[in-house]
Design a protein around this motif. Sequence first.
Motif, PDB file in Angstrom:
ATOM      1  N   ASN A  45      14.229 -25.177  75.095  1.00  0.00           N
ATOM      2  CA  ASN A  45      13.526 -26.470  75.258  1.00  0.00           C
ATOM      3  C   ASN A  45      12.638 -26.785  74.060  1.00  0.00           C
ATOM      4  OD1 ASN A  45      14.715 -26.949  77.752  1.00  0.00           O
ATOM      5  ND2 ASN A  45      13.078 -25.907  78.861  1.00  0.00           N
ATOM      6  N   ASN A  46      13.153 -26.571  72.857  1.00  0.00           N
ATOM      7  CA  ASN A  46      12.441 -26.826  71.593  1.00  0.00           C
ATOM      8  C   ASN A  46      11.191 -25.983  71.398  1.00  0.00           C
ATOM      9  OD1 ASN A  46      14.174 -28.566  70.274  1.00  0.00           O
ATOM     10  ND2 ASN A  46      13.404 -30.347  71.389  1.00  0.00           N
ATOM     11  N   ASN A  47      11.121 -24.849  72.067  1.00  0.00           N
ATOM     12  CA  ASN A  47      10.055 -23.877  71.850  1.00  0.00           C
ATOM     13  C   ASN A  47      10.699 -22.539  71.537  1.00  0.00           C
ATOM     14  OD1 ASN A  47       7.696 -25.467  72.526  1.00  0.00           O
ATOM     15  ND2 ASN A  47       8.440 -25.423  74.625  1.00  0.00           N
ATOM     16  N   LEU A  48      10.109 -21.809  70.613  1.00  0.00           N
ATOM     17  CA  LEU A  48      10.607 -20.463  70.333  1.00  0.00           C
ATOM     18  C   LEU A  48       9.960 -19.498  71.318  1.00  0.00           C
ATOM     19  CD1 LEU A  48      10.811 -20.183  66.444  1.00  0.00           C
ATOM     20  CD2 LEU A  48      12.602 -20.723  68.085  1.00  0.00           C
ATOM     21  N   VAL A  49      10.777 -18.948  72.198  1.00  0.00           N
ATOM     22  CA  VAL A  49      10.295 -18.071  73.260  1.00  0.00           C
ATOM     23  C   VAL A  49      10.777 -16.650  72.969  1.00  0.00           C
ATOM     24  CG1 VAL A  49      10.356 -17.633  75.748  1.00  0.00           C
ATOM     25  CG2 VAL A  49      10.451 -19.988  74.899  1.00  0.00           C
ATOM     26  N   PRO A  50       9.847 -15.663  72.959  1.00  0.00           N
ATOM     27  CA  PRO A  50      10.282 -14.287  72.710  1.00  0.00           C
ATOM     28  C   PRO A  50      11.042 -13.720  73.914  1.00  0.00           C
ATOM     29  CG  PRO A  50       7.913 -14.362  73.091  1.00  0.00           C
ATOM     30  CD  PRO A  50       8.411 -15.778  73.124  1.00  0.00           C
ATOM     31  N   PHE A  51      12.165 -13.068  73.626  1.00  0.00           N
ATOM     32  CA  PHE A  51      12.937 -12.368  74.650  1.00  0.00           C
ATOM     33  C   PHE A  51      13.083 -10.929  74.189  1.00  0.00           C
ATOM     34  CE2 PHE A  51      13.874 -16.470  76.284  1.00  0.00           C
ATOM     35  CZ  PHE A  51      14.407 -16.315  77.554  1.00  0.00           C
ATOM     36  N   PHE A  52      12.754  -9.998  75.088  1.00  0.00           N
ATOM     37  CA  PHE A  52      12.841  -8.581  74.749  1.00  0.00           C
ATOM     38  C   PHE A  52      14.218  -8.049  75.140  1.00  0.00           C
ATOM     39  CE2 PHE A  52       8.419  -9.594  74.875  1.00  0.00           C
ATOM     40  CZ  PHE A  52       7.951  -8.959  73.738  1.00  0.00           C
ATOM     41  N   ILE A  53      14.733  -7.159  74.302  1.00  0.00           N
ATOM     42  CA  ILE A  53      16.093  -6.658  74.460  1.00  0.00           C
ATOM     43  C   ILE A  53      16.068  -5.280  75.118  1.00  0.00           C
ATOM     44  CG2 ILE A  53      18.164  -5.917  73.210  1.00  0.00           C
ATOM     45  CD1 ILE A  53      17.436  -8.035  71.075  1.00  0.00           C
ATOM     46  N   ASP A  54      16.794  -5.161  76.252  1.00  0.00           N
ATOM     47  CA  ASP A  54      16.959  -3.859  76.915  1.00  0.00           C
ATOM     48  C   ASP A  54      17.969  -3.015  76.158  1.00  0.00           C
ATOM     49  OD1 ASP A  54      15.147  -4.029  78.991  1.00  0.00           O
ATOM     50  OD2 ASP A  54      16.598  -4.794  80.444  1.00  0.00           O
ATOM     51  N   LYS A  55      19.122  -3.636  75.834  1.00  0.00           N
ATOM     52  CA  LYS A  55      20.150  -2.913  75.081  1.00  0.00           C
ATOM     53  C   LYS A  55      21.043  -3.922  74.377  1.00  0.00           C
ATOM     54  CE  LYS A  55      23.340  -2.511  78.960  1.00  0.00           C
ATOM     55  NZ  LYS A  55      24.082  -1.689  79.861  1.00  0.00           N
ATOM     56  N   SER A  56      21.691  -3.440  73.305  1.00  0.00           N
ATOM     57  CA  SER A  56      22.618  -4.299  72.575  1.00  0.00           C
ATOM     58  C   SER A  56      23.701  -3.433  71.949  1.00  0.00           C
ATOM     59  CB  SER A  56      21.883  -5.102  71.495  1.00  0.00           C
ATOM     60  OG  SER A  56      21.373  -4.242  70.510  1.00  0.00           O
ATOM     61  N   ALA A  57      24.847  -4.062  71.735  1.00  0.00           N
ATOM     62  CA  ALA A  57      25.965  -3.369  71.102  1.00  0.00           C
ATOM     63  C   ALA A  57      26.844  -4.412  70.424  1.00  0.00           C
ATOM     64  CB  ALA A  57      26.781  -2.606  72.145  1.00  0.00           C
ATOM     65  N   LEU A  58      27.527  -3.999  69.356  1.00  0.00           N
ATOM     66  CA  LEU A  58      28.465  -4.919  68.713  1.00  0.00           C
ATOM     67  C   LEU A  58      29.679  -5.104  69.609  1.00  0.00           C
ATOM     68  CD1 LEU A  58      28.492  -4.020  64.932  1.00  0.00           C
ATOM     69  CD2 LEU A  58      27.602  -6.059  66.028  1.00  0.00           C
ATOM     70  N   HIS A  59      30.145  -6.336  69.683  1.00  0.00           N
ATOM     71  CA  HIS A  59      31.317  -6.665  70.476  1.00  0.00           C
ATOM     72  C   HIS A  59      32.283  -7.394  69.556  1.00  0.00           C
ATOM     73  CE1 HIS A  59      33.509  -7.623  74.141  1.00  0.00           C
ATOM     74  NE2 HIS A  59      33.660  -8.850  73.674  1.00  0.00           N
ATOM     75  N   LYS A  60      33.422  -6.793  69.292  1.00  0.00           N
ATOM     76  CA  LYS A  60      34.382  -7.318  68.322  1.00  0.00           C
ATOM     77  C   LYS A  60      33.715  -7.367  66.955  1.00  0.00           C
ATOM     78  CE  LYS A  60      37.242  -9.302  71.790  1.00  0.00           C
ATOM     79  NZ  LYS A  60      37.781 -10.393  72.477  1.00  0.00           N
ATOM     80  N   SER A  61      33.880  -8.414  66.174  1.00  0.00           N
ATOM     81  CA  SER A  61      33.384  -8.364  64.788  1.00  0.00           C
ATOM     82  C   SER A  61      31.956  -8.854  64.632  1.00  0.00           C
ATOM     83  CB  SER A  61      34.316  -9.151  63.878  1.00  0.00           C
ATOM     84  OG  SER A  61      34.431 -10.482  64.353  1.00  0.00           O
ATOM     85  N   ASP A  62      31.717 -10.145  64.892  1.00  0.00           N
ATOM     86  CA  ASP A  62      30.378 -10.688  64.622  1.00  0.00           C
ATOM     87  C   ASP A  62      29.655 -11.099  65.903  1.00  0.00           C
ATOM     88  OD1 ASP A  62      31.986 -12.812  65.208  1.00  0.00           O
ATOM     89  OD2 ASP A  62      31.332 -14.061  63.543  1.00  0.00           O
ATOM     90  N   LEU A  63      30.065 -10.532  67.032  1.00  0.00           N
ATOM     91  CA  LEU A  63      29.385 -10.825  68.293  1.00  0.00           C
ATOM     92  C   LEU A  63      28.487  -9.657  68.668  1.00  0.00           C
ATOM     93  CD1 LEU A  63      32.311 -12.349  70.382  1.00  0.00           C
ATOM     94  CD2 LEU A  63      30.409 -13.581  69.335  1.00  0.00           C
ATOM     95  N   LEU A  64      27.308  -9.973  69.140  1.00  0.00           N
ATOM     96  CA  LEU A  64      26.378  -8.955  69.601  1.00  0.00           C
ATOM     97  C   LEU A  64      26.218  -9.124  71.105  1.00  0.00           C
ATOM     98  CD1 LEU A  64      24.449  -6.716  68.587  1.00  0.00           C
ATOM     99  CD2 LEU A  64      22.652  -8.445  68.535  1.00  0.00           C
ATOM    100  N   ARG A  65      26.540  -8.077  71.841  1.00  0.00           N
ATOM    101  CA  ARG A  65      26.397  -8.092  73.301  1.00  0.00           C
ATOM    102  C   ARG A  65      24.978  -7.636  73.615  1.00  0.00           C
ATOM    103  NH1 ARG A  65      29.971  -3.995  76.557  1.00  0.00           N
ATOM    104  NH2 ARG A  65      28.324  -3.373  77.969  1.00  0.00           N
ATOM    105  N   VAL A  66      24.231  -8.489  74.325  1.00  0.00           N
ATOM    106  CA  VAL A  66      22.810  -8.230  74.548  1.00  0.00           C
ATOM    107  C   VAL A  66      22.468  -8.317  76.033  1.00  0.00           C
ATOM    108  CG1 VAL A  66      20.474  -9.118  74.119  1.00  0.00           C
ATOM    109  CG2 VAL A  66      22.121  -9.063  72.275  1.00  0.00           C
ATOM    110  N   LYS A  67      21.633  -7.382  76.463  1.00  0.00           N
ATOM    111  CA  LYS A  67      21.024  -7.440  77.797  1.00  0.00           C
ATOM    112  C   LYS A  67      19.533  -7.633  77.569  1.00  0.00           C
ATOM    113  CE  LYS A  67      20.155  -6.917  82.182  1.00  0.00           C
ATOM    114  NZ  LYS A  67      18.838  -7.534  82.195  1.00  0.00           N
ATOM    115  N   PHE A  68      19.044  -8.845  77.923  1.00  0.00           N
ATOM    116  CA  PHE A  68      17.620  -9.149  77.791  1.00  0.00           C
ATOM    117  C   PHE A  68      16.867  -8.654  79.014  1.00  0.00           C
ATOM    118  CE2 PHE A  68      19.233 -12.839  75.178  1.00  0.00           C
ATOM    119  CZ  PHE A  68      18.650 -12.441  73.982  1.00  0.00           C
TER     120      PHE A  68
END
Length: 174
Positions: A45-68
């Motif tokens: 909504n036009n605001n930069l909101v911080p989201f904390f990452i529980d875990k992340s992993a690369l998915h295929k080439s340039d995709l990052l799989r993220v659990k916030f």
Amino acid sequence: MKKEECFYLGKIVSKFSFKGEVLIKLDTDEPESYLKMESVFVDYNNNLVPFFIDKSALHKSDLLRVKFEDVDSEEDADDLMKTDIYLPLTLLPKLEGDQFYYHEVIGFTIQDVTFGKVGIVKAVNDSTAQALFEVDRDGIEILIPMNDEFIGKIDRESKVIYVETPEGLIDLYL
């Protein structure tokens, strides 16, 4: 945090699981550099909101799989679809020599070998096939291709970019 203090990292493009995981399409040549992030800023909504990452992993080439954190369902993830992801400029690695980030040369003076002082870099246009310096010379816009063969030297200390443009290029604008 303001957008001017951040760089665009990518966009949330799809949901990955029923547990709220999302896929982020990264705008980078080195996706593995962003595997250990603790948080990102989401343009919500036009605001930069911080989201904390529980875990992340690369998915295929340039995709990052993220659990916030606190995004635990498909409905929560739906709310984030197609949002842009940002990181603070301070997290960009420092570039050496004649390499530079577009945002860092705004305000630099362009000095041409034969023409002399051309003007001040107001913006970089990277929406064309060839990225361009948008240079202001007393209210006149001059476009100079960001071609390695034209750029001689970047003097960060003095905030000057030395270029050698083809004969007549600058005169076209004057």
